[in-house]
Write a protein that holds these residues in place. Structure first.
Motif, PDB file in Angstrom:
ATOM      1  N   SER A  89      -6.839  59.144 -27.497  1.00 43.56           N
ATOM      2  CA  SER A  89      -7.210  57.963 -26.701  1.00 43.56           C
ATOM      3  C   SER A  89      -7.816  58.321 -25.356  1.00 43.56           C
ATOM      4  CB  SER A  89      -6.001  57.046 -26.509  1.00 43.56           C
ATOM      5  OG  SER A  89      -5.027  57.646 -25.681  1.00 43.56           O
ATOM      6  N   ARG A  90      -7.595  59.530 -24.899  1.00 38.07           N
ATOM      7  CA  ARG A  90      -8.137  59.971 -23.604  1.00 38.07           C
ATOM      8  C   ARG A  90      -9.526  60.585 -23.703  1.00 38.07           C
ATOM      9  NH1 ARG A  90      -2.666  62.772 -21.147  1.00 38.07           N
ATOM     10  NH2 ARG A  90      -1.645  60.802 -20.579  1.00 38.07           N
ATOM     11  N   CYS A 147     -13.804  58.573 -27.671  1.00 36.43           N
ATOM     12  CA  CYS A 147     -12.861  57.787 -28.469  1.00 36.43           C
ATOM     13  C   CYS A 147     -13.459  56.417 -28.771  1.00 36.43           C
ATOM     14  CB  CYS A 147     -11.536  57.637 -27.726  1.00 36.43           C
ATOM     15  SG  CYS A 147     -10.290  56.699 -28.645  1.00 36.43           S
ATOM     16  N   ARG A 171     -13.627  52.403 -29.921  1.00 34.87           N
ATOM     17  CA  ARG A 171     -12.862  51.185 -29.622  1.00 34.87           C
ATOM     18  C   ARG A 171     -11.799  50.937 -30.692  1.00 34.87           C
ATOM     19  NH1 ARG A 171     -14.741  47.383 -26.109  1.00 34.87           N
ATOM     20  NH2 ARG A 171     -14.076  45.640 -27.396  1.00 34.87           N
ATOM     21  N   ALA A 205      -8.908  53.307 -30.203  1.00 34.05           N
ATOM     22  CA  ALA A 205      -8.118  52.923 -29.029  1.00 34.05           C
ATOM     23  C   ALA A 205      -7.245  51.714 -29.334  1.00 34.05           C
ATOM     24  CB  ALA A 205      -9.037  52.643 -27.840  1.00 34.05           C
ATOM     25  N   THR A 240      -4.407  52.781 -31.621  1.00 35.98           N
ATOM     26  CA  THR A 240      -3.419  53.548 -30.872  1.00 35.98           C
ATOM     27  C   THR A 240      -2.589  52.635 -29.988  1.00 35.98           C
ATOM     28  OG1 THR A 240      -4.851  55.504 -30.932  1.00 35.98           O
ATOM     29  CG2 THR A 240      -3.102  55.477 -29.271  1.00 35.98           C
ATOM     30  N   ILE A 291      -4.738  52.958 -21.997  1.00 39.41           N
ATOM     31  CA  ILE A 291      -5.670  52.306 -22.919  1.00 39.41           C
ATOM     32  C   ILE A 291      -6.052  50.929 -22.386  1.00 39.41           C
ATOM     33  CG2 ILE A 291      -5.902  51.262 -25.219  1.00 39.41           C
ATOM     34  CD1 ILE A 291      -4.228  53.687 -26.253  1.00 39.41           C
ATOM     35  N   TRP A 328      -9.710  49.943 -21.438  1.00 40.23           N
ATOM     36  CA  TRP A 328     -10.263  48.839 -22.236  1.00 40.23           C
ATOM     37  C   TRP A 328     -10.794  47.737 -21.325  1.00 40.23           C
ATOM     38  CZ3 TRP A 328     -10.422  48.658 -27.605  1.00 40.23           C
ATOM     39  CH2 TRP A 328     -10.864  47.442 -28.140  1.00 40.23           C
ATOM     40  N   TYR A 369     -14.340  51.893 -23.487  1.00 41.47           N
ATOM     41  CA  TYR A 369     -14.464  52.349 -24.873  1.00 41.47           C
ATOM     42  C   TYR A 369     -15.726  51.717 -25.459  1.00 41.47           C
ATOM     43  CZ  TYR A 369      -9.587  53.927 -24.640  1.00 41.47           C
ATOM     44  OH  TYR A 369      -8.421  54.556 -24.303  1.00 41.47           O
TER      45      TYR A 369
END
Length: 142
Positions: free
Chosen positions: A42-43, A47, A49, A52, A55, A89, A93, A98
Motif C-alpha cells: 500500500s505504500r 500501488c 486504487r 489500496a 488492503t 491509506i 486516498w 492512488y
C-alpha cells in the motif's frame, strides 16, 4: 521454512514485481502472518486504487473507529501497525494519491454498517473519514 522466513522472502521478492502481482498477493494474503506485506504494497507509489481499497478493508477499519486518534489507539490497541496502515491509506486516498486504476476491486463492502459504526463513535472523534468511493467497485483486469 517457517512463516517469518517465508514472509521475509516474499518482501525481498516484491520490489521487482508489478502492481498486478502485488494485487494478487494482497487478494490472497493471510493477515495472521502479520501486516508487513500489505503495508509494504500500500505504500508503493505504483500501488493500484483497487489494491489500496482491498488492503484498507482487510484491516477491518470499523474496529478502529472506537479510537479518536493514534494516541488513543496506541494506549490500547496491540495492532498499531494495522491502524497506521489504514490511516495512511485513507490519507493518501483522500489526497487522490492512488491514481492508477487498471485493476478490479469487487469486495462486498457494507458501507451502511461502516457508516453506522462511524455514527456510534463520532461523539468522541474519529481517527479518519473515508469517502464513499473507497467502497466502490472498480472494473479492470484481475
Amino acid at each position: 521454512m517457517d512463516q517469518q522466513q517465508a514472509k521475509n522472502e516474499l518482501l525481498a521478492w516484491m520490489p521487482g514485481q508489478s502492481p498486478e502481482a502485488w494485487h494478487l498477493i494482497a487478494m490472497s494474503y493471510n493477515w495472521d502472518a502479520g501486516p508487513e506485506v500489505p503495508i509494504w504494497i500500500s505504500r508503493q507509489p505504483e500501488c493500484e486504487r483497487a489494491t489500496a481499497a482491498l488492503t484498507f478493508w482487510c484491516t477491518e477499519p470499523s474496529d478502529y473507529l472506537k479510537y479518536a486518534d493514534r494516541a488513543a489507539a496506541l494506549a490500547i490497541c496491540y495492532q498499531i501497525d494495522v491502524f497506521d496502515c489504514a490511516q495512511a491509506i485513507v490519507d493518501r486516498w483522500n489526497a487522490n494519491g492512488y491514481p492508477n486504476a487498471k485493476l478490479s476491486f469487487d469486495m462486498i463492502v457494507n458501507l451502511d454498517y461502516y457508516r453506522a459504526v462511524e455514527d456510534r463513535h463520532r461523539h468522541r472523534g474519529l481517527p479518519w473519514l473515508i469517502r464513499d468511493d473507497l467502497a466502490q467497485t472498480f472494473k479492470g483486469s484481475i
